[in-house]
Design a protein around this motif. Structure first.
Motif, PDB file in Angstrom:
ATOM      1  N   SER A 242       4.951   4.206   1.411  1.00 61.22           N
ATOM      2  CA  SER A 242       4.986   3.107   2.383  1.00 61.22           C
ATOM      3  C   SER A 242       6.240   3.140   3.248  1.00 61.22           C
ATOM      4  CB  SER A 242       4.885   1.758   1.659  1.00 61.22           C
ATOM      5  OG  SER A 242       6.066   1.480   0.922  1.00 61.22           O
ATOM      6  N   VAL A 243       7.234   3.927   2.867  1.00 62.72           N
ATOM      7  CA  VAL A 243       8.430   4.083   3.700  1.00 62.72           C
ATOM      8  C   VAL A 243       8.073   4.761   5.013  1.00 62.72           C
ATOM      9  CG1 VAL A 243      10.657   5.246   3.871  1.00 62.72           C
ATOM     10  CG2 VAL A 243      10.011   4.100   1.743  1.00 62.72           C
ATOM     11  N   VAL A 244       7.157   5.732   4.976  1.00 67.15           N
ATOM     12  CA  VAL A 244       6.804   6.494   6.180  1.00 67.15           C
ATOM     13  C   VAL A 244       5.408   6.188   6.689  1.00 67.15           C
ATOM     14  CG1 VAL A 244       8.360   8.388   5.580  1.00 67.15           C
ATOM     15  CG2 VAL A 244       6.005   8.432   4.758  1.00 67.15           C
ATOM     16  N   ASN A 245       4.627   5.418   5.943  1.00 72.95           N
ATOM     17  CA  ASN A 245       3.269   5.077   6.367  1.00 72.95           C
ATOM     18  C   ASN A 245       2.985   3.644   5.931  1.00 72.95           C
ATOM     19  OD1 ASN A 245       0.209   4.853   6.063  1.00 72.95           O
ATOM     20  ND2 ASN A 245       0.382   6.871   7.018  1.00 72.95           N
ATOM     21  N   ARG A 246       2.911   2.742   6.894  1.00 74.54           N
ATOM     22  CA  ARG A 246       2.835   1.317   6.582  1.00 74.54           C
ATOM     23  C   ARG A 246       1.578   0.990   5.766  1.00 74.54           C
ATOM     24  NH1 ARG A 246       3.174  -3.630  11.017  1.00 74.54           N
ATOM     25  NH2 ARG A 246       2.779  -5.333   9.576  1.00 74.54           N
ATOM     26  N   LYS A 247       1.787   0.452   4.580  1.00 79.23           N
ATOM     27  CA  LYS A 247       0.721  -0.054   3.712  1.00 79.23           C
ATOM     28  C   LYS A 247      -0.349   1.010   3.443  1.00 79.23           C
ATOM     29  CE  LYS A 247      -0.019  -4.523   3.895  1.00 79.23           C
ATOM     30  NZ  LYS A 247      -0.393  -5.887   4.315  1.00 79.23           N
ATOM     31  N   PHE A 248       0.106   2.190   3.063  1.00 81.01           N
ATOM     32  CA  PHE A 248      -0.796   3.309   2.765  1.00 81.01           C
ATOM     33  C   PHE A 248      -1.822   2.911   1.709  1.00 81.01           C
ATOM     34  CE2 PHE A 248      -1.762   6.741  -0.198  1.00 81.01           C
ATOM     35  CZ  PHE A 248      -2.325   7.695   0.637  1.00 81.01           C
ATOM     36  N   TYR A 249      -1.360   2.326   0.611  1.00 77.57           N
ATOM     37  CA  TYR A 249      -2.286   1.966  -0.466  1.00 77.57           C
ATOM     38  C   TYR A 249      -3.336   0.979   0.025  1.00 77.57           C
ATOM     39  CZ  TYR A 249      -4.168  -0.253  -4.600  1.00 77.57           C
ATOM     40  OH  TYR A 249      -5.038  -0.765  -5.524  1.00 77.57           O
ATOM     41  N   CYS A 250      -2.912  -0.027   0.776  1.00 73.32           N
ATOM     42  CA  CYS A 250      -3.845  -1.058   1.248  1.00 73.32           C
ATOM     43  C   CYS A 250      -4.905  -0.469   2.169  1.00 73.32           C
ATOM     44  CB  CYS A 250      -3.084  -2.157   1.981  1.00 73.32           C
ATOM     45  SG  CYS A 250      -1.802  -2.958   0.984  1.00 73.32           S
ATOM     46  N   LYS A 251      -4.522   0.480   3.006  1.00 70.59           N
ATOM     47  CA  LYS A 251      -5.459   1.036   3.984  1.00 70.59           C
ATOM     48  C   LYS A 251      -6.501   1.939   3.339  1.00 70.59           C
ATOM     49  CE  LYS A 251      -2.191   2.686   6.664  1.00 70.59           C
ATOM     50  NZ  LYS A 251      -1.475   3.341   7.782  1.00 70.59           N
ATOM     51  N   TYR A 252      -6.107   2.692   2.320  1.00 74.56           N
ATOM     52  CA  TYR A 252      -6.971   3.772   1.867  1.00 74.56           C
ATOM     53  C   TYR A 252      -7.450   3.667   0.416  1.00 74.56           C
ATOM     54  CZ  TYR A 252      -4.917   5.814   6.084  1.00 74.56           C
ATOM     55  OH  TYR A 252      -4.496   6.027   7.363  1.00 74.56           O
ATOM     56  N   LEU A 253      -6.746   2.950  -0.453  1.00 74.21           N
ATOM     57  CA  LEU A 253      -7.062   3.022  -1.878  1.00 74.21           C
ATOM     58  C   LEU A 253      -7.449   1.692  -2.522  1.00 74.21           C
ATOM     59  CD1 LEU A 253      -4.199   5.405  -3.108  1.00 74.21           C
ATOM     60  CD2 LEU A 253      -6.554   6.009  -2.509  1.00 74.21           C
ATOM     61  N   CYS A 254      -7.153   0.573  -1.887  1.00 72.96           N
ATOM     62  CA  CYS A 254      -7.261  -0.720  -2.560  1.00 72.96           C
ATOM     63  C   CYS A 254      -8.710  -1.190  -2.721  1.00 72.96           C
ATOM     64  CB  CYS A 254      -6.467  -1.774  -1.793  1.00 72.96           C
ATOM     65  SG  CYS A 254      -6.492  -3.392  -2.597  1.00 72.96           S
TER      66      CYS A 254
ATOM     67  N   ALA B  88       2.778  -7.220   0.508  1.00 71.10           N
ATOM     68  CA  ALA B  88       3.990  -7.749   1.143  1.00 71.10           C
ATOM     69  C   ALA B  88       5.197  -6.880   0.816  1.00 71.10           C
ATOM     70  CB  ALA B  88       4.224  -9.189   0.691  1.00 71.10           C
ATOM     71  N   LEU B  89       5.277  -6.399  -0.438  1.00 74.33           N
ATOM     72  CA  LEU B  89       6.391  -5.532  -0.825  1.00 74.33           C
ATOM     73  C   LEU B  89       6.369  -4.234  -0.030  1.00 74.33           C
ATOM     74  CD1 LEU B  89       8.788  -5.029  -2.706  1.00 74.33           C
ATOM     75  CD2 LEU B  89       7.182  -4.123  -4.403  1.00 74.33           C
ATOM     76  N   GLN B  90       5.190  -3.656   0.151  1.00 68.89           N
ATOM     77  CA  GLN B  90       5.080  -2.442   0.962  1.00 68.89           C
ATOM     78  C   GLN B  90       5.532  -2.684   2.397  1.00 68.89           C
ATOM     79  OE1 GLN B  90       1.415   0.220   0.195  1.00 68.89           O
ATOM     80  NE2 GLN B  90       0.745  -1.835  -0.326  1.00 68.89           N
ATOM     81  N   GLU B  91       5.109  -3.806   2.959  1.00 71.97           N
ATOM     82  CA  GLU B  91       5.436  -4.083   4.360  1.00 71.97           C
ATOM     83  C   GLU B  91       6.936  -4.299   4.548  1.00 71.97           C
ATOM     84  OE1 GLU B  91       3.910  -6.856   8.069  1.00 71.97           O
ATOM     85  OE2 GLU B  91       2.750  -6.689   6.222  1.00 71.97           O
ATOM     86  N   LEU B  92       7.570  -5.013   3.632  1.00 77.22           N
ATOM     87  CA  LEU B  92       9.014  -5.229   3.737  1.00 77.22           C
ATOM     88  C   LEU B  92       9.779  -3.910   3.616  1.00 77.22           C
ATOM     89  CD1 LEU B  92       9.328  -8.502   1.627  1.00 77.22           C
ATOM     90  CD2 LEU B  92       9.621  -8.281   4.104  1.00 77.22           C
ATOM     91  N   ILE B  93       9.313  -3.033   2.730  1.00 74.99           N
ATOM     92  CA  ILE B  93       9.948  -1.717   2.587  1.00 74.99           C
ATOM     93  C   ILE B  93       9.807  -0.922   3.880  1.00 74.99           C
ATOM     94  CG2 ILE B  93       9.742   0.511   1.419  1.00 74.99           C
ATOM     95  CD1 ILE B  93       9.107  -1.013  -1.147  1.00 74.99           C
ATOM     96  N   ASN B  94       8.614  -0.963   4.484  1.00 75.37           N
ATOM     97  CA  ASN B  94       8.395  -0.229   5.725  1.00 75.37           C
ATOM     98  C   ASN B  94       9.241  -0.789   6.861  1.00 75.37           C
ATOM     99  OD1 ASN B  94       6.500   0.030   8.420  1.00 75.37           O
ATOM    100  ND2 ASN B  94       6.414   1.854   7.125  1.00 75.37           N
ATOM    101  N   GLN B  95       9.389  -2.098   6.922  1.00 77.50           N
ATOM    102  CA  GLN B  95      10.233  -2.709   7.947  1.00 77.50           C
ATOM    103  C   GLN B  95      11.686  -2.245   7.804  1.00 77.50           C
ATOM    104  OE1 GLN B  95       9.986  -6.938   8.443  1.00 77.50           O
ATOM    105  NE2 GLN B  95       7.764  -6.979   8.418  1.00 77.50           N
ATOM    106  N   ALA B  96      12.170  -2.223   6.580  1.00 80.23           N
ATOM    107  CA  ALA B  96      13.542  -1.761   6.345  1.00 80.23           C
ATOM    108  C   ALA B  96      13.698  -0.302   6.763  1.00 80.23           C
ATOM    109  CB  ALA B  96      13.907  -1.939   4.874  1.00 80.23           C
TER     110      ALA B  96
END
Length: 546
Positions: free
Chosen positions: A409-421, A326-334
């Protein structure tokens, strides 16, 4: 290319690898058995000499409960024991904490030392010095006193201060020390009759600590249950919300803020791959509900996740309930609102990177078969403890790692969730057995329409239109497009045909009205002409008569 086919192959390969590792783990090994008294005595001798400087020798550990007498000048001057050999209450990690307790013949504690623990929250940031300082508070307490964590001191009670951020661990340590102290003192005749009777009664409730934790966290439990109820309503009425995109935006952003602030930073209920590994080990070894009931918020969250995995897939947790996600997504939205340019991997690279989180999951599972404690250390690939559990109050290396992921996550939405989690990978495996497909699609999706595939920011929609439920985060953006008759081509065409039909009817009605108006005008003019002719005839008639 469909993204579903590679994921199917990956899942099948992962299952074979997991089966292979489990077969190896099940191979005959040398049983640990009952702890060796001689080995215990040798390893614990320096500590016992620290607590009893005059000791000549001690041991062996024997009897019920298992206690070792401490001897000086052929006289017993005290006793030592390990709490996990008497009362193995599972702690936050699901494993007991082994604590050495030394007491003299007056049933007074003369020393306490943590010998071994596998607590992840301690390894994540609470130092060994803090833990040692906590147990040092038990020195000088007597078995005749009721020991409690926090609160005011009163007759018959003794209090110790807790460690902030390790409440459950502290409560387990207190329970094991206080109950085993009374049990040992009673069994060795160090208490009077009434105190011994009370000790036996109290020691019978050895695993009731989870009841205490649940009572102390009623407010947090109530808030979490209410929030999960709200999320259930959101999911059940997702079509209604998707047709009202502005309302959905406010609801979703508000829920993401709640997830970060309440679930993550206040309740410290960020789920982790360690929870999954602990559950797997419990299923293969010694499953007890008390192991998981000890943290009520985690227990409730996992129960809800288990249900939603069967109904909606992994996306409900990853898209709504994961604080770091959620923190990543809010940062990306901003960042998007500030017009920060987004950057994505090419499709072929993106599909290969999906496999990384499954590889990480497999490696962690393999390490956990050897040592769950080692797996907990390697699980630091999850930035959850740094960003959520410890609220960024940690050593600079961990902070830098978490900060880099958040910056990406500023330039790639939820990078960690997509590739590393690895947690997301673990949830994706059982989610393949979900019962329903709640996300609506049309036959035109992908053939030829690519709007949803291009707009999906986690790239979970293939070029052929299918939604890959293993990667979907259930943000409902595609459902907003599905119901938008100005954006979804099939709906837009229907709307245009409908509008054309309405316009045609309006034109027809206008023509009818126009014809009627002309007829009325012509009729009025004809009436005037007839009147004029009649008037002329009348005038001519009167003239003739004259």
């Amino acid at each position: 290319m469909s993204t579903r086919i590679p994921c199917l192959r990956l899942s099948d390969g992962l299952r074979l690898c997991l089966l292979w590792l489990m077969l190896i783990w099940q191979m005959p090994v040398i049983a640990a058995g009952t702890p060796d008294s001689a080995a215990d005595i040798e390893s614990l001798t320096p500590l016992v000499r620290e607590f009893f400087p005059q000791v000549e020798y001690f041991g062996p550990f024997e009897g019920e409960p298992r206690v070792a007498p401490v001897i000086a000048k052929d006289t017993i001057i005290g006793y030592v024991y390990l709490t996990d050999q008497i009362l193995p209450i599972p702690a936050y990690s699901g494993k007991p904490i082994s604590t050495l307790v030394a007491l003299d013949t007056t049933a007074t504690i003369v020393g306490v030392r943590i010998v071994h623990h596998e607590e992840p929250i301690l390894q994540a940031g609470i130092t060994e010095a803090q833990l040692a300082a906590y147990v040092e508070q038990y020195r000088g307490l007597n078995a005749r006193e009721r020991i409690k964590v926090g609160g005011d001191t009163r007759d018959g009670y003794a209090t110790v201060d807790a460690i902030s951020g390790a409440t459950i661990t502290v409560m387990v340590i207190n329970q094991t020390i206080s109950k085993t102290l009374q049990h040992v003192a009673a069994a060795r005749g160090l208490l009077d009759g009434s105190a011994q009777t009370q000790s036996v009664i109290m020691s019978g409730d050895s695993l009731s600590i989870w009841h205490i934790v649940w009572r102390e966290r009623l407010f947090r439990i109530g808030v979490l249950v209410a929030a999960l109820g709200v999320l259930t309503l959101i999911l059940l009425f997702q079509d209604w919300l998707a047709q009202r995109p502005r309302l959905l935006m406010y609801v979703r952003d508000g829920y993401l803020l709640f997830t970060v602030i309440f679930i993550g930073w206040y309740a410290l209920a960020q789920l982790s791959i360690i929870n999954v590994l602990t559950f797997v080990h419990a299923m293969m070894d010694d499953f007890r509900w008390e192991t998981f009931l000890i943290d009520p918020l985690m227990f409730i969250l996992w129960g809800f996740v288990a249900i939603t995995l069967l109904l909606w897939g992994r996306g409900v947790y990853c898209g709504w309930l994961c604080p770091f996600g959620a923190l990543q997504e809010l940062i990306n939205q901003a960042a998007r609102k500030l017009n920060v340019r987004q950057w994505e991997f090419p499709e072929v690279v993106h599909e290969r990177l999906w496999a990384l989180k499954y590889v990480i999951l497999l490696l962690l599972f393999g390490v956990s078969l050897q040592s769950l404690g080692a797996a907990e250390r390697y699980a630091e690939i999850e930035p959850f403890k740094t960003a959520m559990t410890l609220r960024f109050q940690r050593e600079w290396g961990y902070l830098l790692y978490a900060a880099v992921l958040l910056m990406i996550s500023v330039v790639n939405r939820k990078f960690y969730c997509k590739y590393l989690c690895p947690l997301g990978a673990a949830l994706a495996i059982p989610a393949r057995q979900r019962l329903f497909d709640w996300l609506r699609r049309r036959k035109e999706c992908g053939k030829p329409c690519q709007i949803c595939a291009n707009e999906c920011e986690v790239r979970a929609i293939s070029q052929t239109g299918e939604i890959n439920a293993n990667e979907c985060h259930y943000c409902l953006d595609c459902q907003v497009t599905y119901w938008n008759d100005k954006k979804c081509p099939p709906l837009a065409q229907r709307r245009k045909r409908r509008e054309k039909g309405v316009r045609a009817r309006e034109l027809a009605e206008e023509m009818v009205l126009s014809f009627r108006s002309q007829e009325q005008i012509l009729g009025h003019d004809q009436g005037d002409d007839d009147g004029a002719v009649a008037e002329d005839a009348s005038v001519r008639g009167e003239a003739t008569k004259g």
